[in-house]
Motif scaffolding. Structure first.
Motif: not given
Ligand SMILES: Nc1ncnc2c1ncn2[C@@H]1O[C@H](COP(=O)(O)OP(=O)(O)O)[C@@H](O)[C@H]1O
Ligand SMILES: [Mg+2]
Length: 236
Positions: A11-14, A30-31, A35-36, A40-43
């Motif tokens: 969800k946040a890392k590759t 940046n994802d 809530f599991d 999902i948003e880009q920051l």
């Protein structure tokens, strides 16, 4: 070291393999999810801030004698780590009540415990990371009693080291989540430690400085992460 194929996109890392079978590259994106993974948003800048934050914290923990995955900071958003055989259970340490515990036990947010708590959650988004105990870990083969004892010991040691580090910066470490894995048979801290997976409150104002700003749509998410980084001395 050469970065090779994409192994897993979380969800946040590759995660990427490298030409060394014992090492992986973690790329912080940046994802931002809550809530599991339902939201999902880009920051902007989050990948960079969390990568450097995590590298700083893991270096401090290693200096304090905790076995960690970290090998080398590779770029703004990438770190070289030991490839761990991950234990599929998350360790959560709490110093004050917040998040799911408030709902589960009906206490007020911020309630200060007599002593820190330790909880285990199965890493499974589809099941919303259900709480489990030592017996489930043993029965399903997720971790042995010996490995669990080590994970618990390291989690409390990390709590001591980091509570002090953040306190010096005028911040309260409310709670945090850790993921461990095995490297050559040894329980080793993996994944990340960043404001995405801990709760930090400003001591004077109790202002939230972590991912709760995103979960609760409070705004200023990355600005808060950057403020914490600045206060504890993370070079951004
Ligand atoms: N050192 C490591 N070795 C192997 N796997 C790791 C390591 N550190 C983290 N991981 C795994 O890589 C993934 C990191 O990506 P993340 O975006 O956090 O994924 P997820 O959505 O599964 O939480 C996680 O599944 C985590 O358990
Ligand atoms: Mg994760």
């Amino acid at each position: 070291m050469k970065k090779l194929a994409e192994l897993y996109r979380g969800k946040a890392k590759t995660v990427y393999t490298t030409d060394n079978p014992d090492l992986l590259v973690l790329e912080f994106r940046n994802d931002t999810s809550a809530f599991d993974g339902q939201r999902i948003e880009q920051l902007d800048r989050k990948g960079m801030v969390n990568n450097k934050f995590n590298y700083f914290i893991m270096s401090q923990l290693r200096a304090a004698g905790i076995p960690t995955q970290v090998e080398k900071l590779l770029s703004d958003t990438e770190v070289l780590v030991k490839k761990l055989d991950m234990v599929p259970v998350e360790c959560v340490v709490r110093n004050r009540a917040a998040g799911s515990l408030v709902r589960r036990l009906g206490v007020e947010e911020g309630y200060i415990f007599n002593s820190p708590t330790f909880e285990l959650f199965l890493k499974n988004d589809a099941l919303h990371d259900p709480m489990v105990n030592d017996y489930h870990c043993k029965a399903f083969g997720w971790a042995t009693d010996e490995q669990l004892a080590k994970m618990k010991e390291l989690s409390f040691k990390i709590n001591t080291v980091l509570s002090e580090l953040f306190a010096k910066a005028g911040l309260i470490l409310v709670d945090f989540k850790l993921e461990f894995g095995l490297y050559k048979g040894e329980i080793t801290l993996g994944d990340e430690f960043s404001p995405d997976n801990c709760r930090l409150w400003e001591k004077e104002t109790l202002k939230k400085m972590d991912k709760d700003r995103f979960r609760q749509s409070l705004g200023g998410v990355i600005e808060a992460y950057e403020e914490v980084a600045k206060r504890i001395g993370v070079p951004l």
